[in-house]
Design an enzyme around this catalytic site. Structure first.
Site, PDB file in Angstrom:
ATOM      1  CG  ASN A  61      19.126 -11.740 -55.905  1.00 31.78           C
ATOM      2  OD1 ASN A  61      19.546 -10.827 -56.590  1.00 31.78           O
ATOM      3  ND2 ASN A  61      18.439 -11.529 -54.769  1.00 31.78           N
ATOM      4  CG  ASP A  85      10.742 -13.861 -52.119  1.00 34.96           C
ATOM      5  OD1 ASP A  85      10.454 -12.673 -51.903  1.00 34.96           O
ATOM      6  OD2 ASP A  85      10.676 -14.397 -53.255  1.00 34.96           O
ATOM      7  CE  LYS A 106       6.273 -10.990 -58.015  1.00 31.41           C
ATOM      8  NZ  LYS A 106       7.590 -11.099 -58.609  1.00 31.41           N
ATOM      9  CE  LYS A 129       5.247  -7.319 -53.926  1.00 31.03           C
ATOM     10  NZ  LYS A 129       6.072  -7.612 -52.754  1.00 31.03           N
TER      11      LYS A 129
HETATM   12  O1  PMT Z   1      20.070  -5.174 -60.449  1.00 32.22           O
HETATM   13  P1  PMT Z   1      20.062  -5.495 -61.918  1.00 32.22           P
HETATM   14  O2  PMT Z   1      21.096  -6.535 -62.285  1.00 32.22           O
HETATM   15  O3  PMT Z   1      20.134  -4.276 -62.778  1.00 32.22           O
HETATM   16  O4  PMT Z   1      18.668  -6.204 -62.217  1.00 32.22           O
HETATM   17  C1  PMT Z   1      17.479  -5.490 -62.060  1.00 32.22           C
HETATM   18  C2  PMT Z   1      16.338  -6.362 -61.532  1.00 32.22           C
HETATM   19  C3  PMT Z   1      16.015  -7.456 -62.530  1.00 32.22           C
HETATM   20  C4  PMT Z   1      16.735  -7.012 -60.193  1.00 32.22           C
HETATM   21  C5  PMT Z   1      15.130  -5.386 -61.297  1.00 32.22           C
HETATM   22  O5  PMT Z   1      14.785  -4.829 -62.542  1.00 32.22           O
HETATM   23  C6  PMT Z   1      13.923  -6.121 -60.737  1.00 32.22           C
HETATM   24  O6  PMT Z   1      13.097  -6.643 -61.442  1.00 32.22           O
HETATM   25  N1  PMT Z   1      13.792  -6.122 -59.389  1.00 32.22           N
HETATM   26  C7  PMT Z   1      12.713  -6.831 -58.656  1.00 32.22           C
HETATM   27  C8  PMT Z   1      12.986  -8.294 -58.594  1.00 32.22           C
HETATM   28  C9  PMT Z   1      11.757  -9.114 -58.184  1.00 32.22           C
HETATM   29  O7  PMT Z   1      11.207  -9.811 -58.938  1.00 32.22           O
HETATM   30  O8  PMT Z   1      11.335  -8.918 -57.001  1.00 32.22           O
HETATM   31  P2  PMT Z   1      10.107  -9.737 -56.306  1.00 32.22           P
HETATM   32  O9  PMT Z   1       9.160 -10.332 -57.239  1.00 32.22           O
HETATM   33  O10 PMT Z   1      10.737 -10.619 -55.322  1.00 32.22           O
HETATM   34  O11 PMT Z   1       9.415  -8.535 -55.561  1.00 32.22           O
HETATM   35  C10 PMT Z   1       8.430  -7.714 -56.128  1.00 32.22           C
HETATM   36  C11 PMT Z   1       8.601  -6.332 -55.555  1.00 32.22           C
HETATM   37  O12 PMT Z   1       8.532  -6.340 -54.121  1.00 32.22           O
HETATM   38  C12 PMT Z   1       9.914  -5.680 -55.880  1.00 32.22           C
HETATM   39  O13 PMT Z   1       9.670  -4.328 -56.071  1.00 32.22           O
HETATM   40  C13 PMT Z   1      10.759  -5.931 -54.630  1.00 32.22           C
HETATM   41  O14 PMT Z   1      11.758  -4.928 -54.449  1.00 32.22           O
HETATM   42  C14 PMT Z   1       9.711  -5.874 -53.537  1.00 32.22           C
HETATM   43  N2  PMT Z   1      10.018  -6.733 -52.381  1.00 32.22           N
HETATM   44  C15 PMT Z   1      10.098  -8.077 -52.533  1.00 32.22           C
HETATM   45  C16 PMT Z   1      10.339  -8.877 -51.433  1.00 32.22           C
HETATM   46  C17 PMT Z   1      10.514  -8.287 -50.180  1.00 32.22           C
HETATM   47  N3  PMT Z   1      10.734  -9.021 -49.114  1.00 32.22           N
HETATM   48  N4  PMT Z   1      10.430  -6.966 -50.056  1.00 32.22           N
HETATM   49  C18 PMT Z   1      10.189  -6.177 -51.125  1.00 32.22           C
HETATM   50  O15 PMT Z   1      10.151  -4.947 -51.010  1.00 32.22           O
END
Ligand code: PMT
Length: 397
Positions: free
Chosen positions: A209, A278, A338, A342
Site C-alpha cells: 500500500n 490485512d 476498531k 482491539k
Molecule cells: O505512512 P504515512 O504515509 O505517513 O501514512 C500514515 C498512515 C495513514 C498509514 C497512518 O497514519 C495510519 O493511519 N496507519 C494505520 C492504517 C490503518 O488503517 O490500519 P488498519 O485499519 O488496517 O489497522 C488498524 C490498526 O491495527 C493499526 O494500528 C494497524 O497498525 C493495526 N494492525 C492492522 C492489521 C494487522 N494485521 N495488524 C495490525 O497491527
C-alpha cells in the site's frame, strides 16, 4: 521552523569537521534560529570566519580581545543571550580544556561563563577518541551536565575507520531540536510499527500500500525527543532512521509480527502506525509468474494476516496500546469500532486523503475521555502532541 525564536551560539573548534559546521549554520538559520558563531583560532585555519559570517548574517568572534566589543566582555555578552551553546566540532583538545575548566580563549571563556545548556559534538581520530584521557574528559563533562551528541562511526579524514567522526549536520540539528522538547517519556520504552508491509506473490511482485512511513517515523522521533528508548519496526520505506532510535527493518506482516512479539516485553507503550496488509497471498511462487498467451488471468488466493496490535493488546500485561485507523469515510464510527474490537485505550483516526504519503496530517484521538481533534499540522508537530496525550494516559494507568 522548529528553532524559531531560539538564540544559538555555535562554537567551532579546530578540526577538519569544521567544514560541516558551515552546513550546520545554514540548517540552523533555515530552521528559524538566530546563530552567533564563535571560533577558536585553530578553527579559523580550517574555514574562514567570512564563511560563517555569510551564512549566519552576523560577525564572527574568535578573539578574546576583539576591539569591536566595547566593554571587552564578549564572553559574557554572547553567552547571556543564548538559549543553548553548541560546540561542533569539539576537538579532543577543546574537550580536555573544558573538562579542566580552562578559560584561555574566547570560546572556553564563554563556555565557563554560560548560564544555558551546553551541547558538544566531538570530532577526532578514532585513537584520540578511544584514548583514556579523552574517555576521562568525556566522563567528567557528562558528570558536569554537558550533553554529548555523537560521535558517529565510519570513514575518517585521516583514512582510518572507527568511532570519532562528527555527526552529520542534520543529525546535530535533530539533537538540538530534541534538546528543547519536554522529557515527557523519560525512562519509558516505546515500540512502534511504521510503513507498509509487502506481501510477496513471486520474486518480483507483491501486495502493498501507499504508506510512506512518515507518520510512524515522526512518532518515533517525537518519542525519542521526549526521552524514551525507542524501537521502530519498519516496513519497506525510504526514510532515514531518526537519531537515537533503533530500527528493525521488516518486509511482510508475518515478519513485522515476529519482530514485535520478540521485543514487546518490557515496553511501556506500543504504537501501531503501520498500514499492515490485512491479507497475503496464500502461496509464494518461487519463480516469476509468466504471462501465458491466450490463457485467462491468473487468480491469487489470499489468506488473512494476524492482527499484530490485537495480539499485543491481548497479552497478559500489555503495554499502553495505541492504534491508528485510516478511513475514507465515517472516521469516528470506524475508529471507535476498531478501538473497541482491539480493546485498546487510544486510537488515532486520520482520513486516507490526509494521512497517506504527505508531510502534513490531521488527526482525531479517540479514548475513554472522548474525542480530541488535532488540527492540520506537520506530522512531527502532531506526533509531539500525540506523545503528550500518551504521557497523560501513562500517568493515569
Ligand atoms: O505512512 P504515512 O504515509 O505517513 O501514512 C500514515 C498512515 C495513514 C498509514 C497512518 O497514519 C495510519 O493511519 N496507519 C494505520 C492504517 C490503518 O488503517 O490500519 P488498519 O485499519 O488496517 O489497522 C488498524 C490498526 O491495527 C493499526 O494500528 C494497524 O497498525 C493495526 N494492525 C492492522 C492489521 C494487522 N494485521 N495488524 C495490525 O497491527
Amino acid at each position: 521552523m522548529e528553532l524559531a525564536g531560539k538564540n544559538i551560539v555555535l562554537g567551532v573548534t579546530g578540526g577538519i569537521a569544521a567544514y560541516k559546521a558551515a552546513e550546520l549554520v545554514r540548517l540552523l538559520v533555515k530552521d528559524g534560529a538566530t546563530v552567533q558563531v564563535a571560533m577558536t583560532e585553530a578553527a579559523t585555519r580550517f574555514v574562514t570566519p567570512v564563511t560563517f559570517q555569510a551564512l549566519s548574517g552576523k560577525p564572527v568572534f574568535s578573539d578574546q580581545w576583539d576591539p569591536r566589543v566595547a566593554n571587552n566582555m564578549a564572553h559574557i555578552d554572547l553567552s547571556r543571550q543564548a538559549d543553548a551553546l553548541l560546540v561542533a566540532p569539539a576537538s579532543a583538545d577543546f574537550l580536555a580544556r573544558l573538562a579542566n575548566g580552562l578559560a584561555d580563549d574566547l570560546l572556553t571563556t564563554m563556555v565557563l561563563a554560560r548560564d544555558c545548556p551546553l551541547l558538544v559534538a566531538p570530532a577526532m581520530n578514532r585513537q584520540m577518541w578511544e584514548n583514556p584521557a579523552t574517555r576521562r574528559n568525556l566522563a567528567t563533562l557528562r558528570g558536569d551536565g554537558v550533553f554529548v551528541v555523537g560521535p558517529a562511526c565510519g570513514d575518517q579524514a585521516c583514512g582510518e575507520t572507527g568511532p570519532g567522526r562528527m555527526l552529520e549536520a542534520e543529525e546535530i540539528l535533530a539533537e538540538l531540536i530534541a534538546h528543547f522538547q519536554p522529557k515527557l517519556l523519560a525512562g519509558k520504552r516505546v515500540l512502534i510499527t511504521a510503513g507498509p508491509t509487502f506481501e510477496a506473490i513471486d520474486p518480483v511482485r507483491g501486495v502493498t500500500n501507499l504508506s510512506s512511513g512518515k507518520m510512524g517515523y515522526a512518532i518515533a522521533r517525537a518519542a525519542r525527543e521526549a526521552g524514551a528508548e525507542v524501537v521502530l519496526v519498519s516496513g519497506p520505506v525510504c526514510l532515514p532512521c531518526p537519531s537515537g532510535v533503533t530500527r528493525i527493518a521488516v518486509t511482510s506482516a508475518l515478519q513485522m509480527r515476529a519482530a514485535v512479539l520478540q521485543r514487546v516485553a518490557g515496553n511501556d507503550v506500543f504504537v501501531a502506525v503501520a498500514a499492515v496488509a490485512d491479507y497475503r497471498p496464500a502461496e509464494f511462487i518461487a519463480r516469476k509468474i509468466k504471462k501465458a498467451a491466450g490463457s485467462s488471468a491468473p487468480s491469487i488466493e489470499l489468506v488473512e494476516n494476524p492482527d499484530i496490535l490485537g495480539e499485543v493488546a491481548a497479552l497478559p500485561a500489555p503495554p499502553l496500546c495505541v492504534g491508528f485507523a485510516a478511513e475514507s469515510e465515517k472516521l469516528a464510527e470506524y475508529a471507535e469500532r476498531k478501538r473497541r474490537s482491539k480493546n485498546i485505550p487510544l486510537i488515532v483516526g486520520n482520513l486516507i486523503q490526509d494521512g497517506f504519503g504527505g508531510e502534513q496530517n490531521t488527526l482525531i484521538l479517540f479514548d475513554d475521555d472522548g474525542q480530541q481533534p488535532l488540527p492540520p499540522a506537520s506530522k512531527i508537530d502532531l506526533a509531539r502532541q500525540l506523545v503528550g496525550r500518551i504521557a497523560v494516559l501513562l500517568e493515569k494507568r
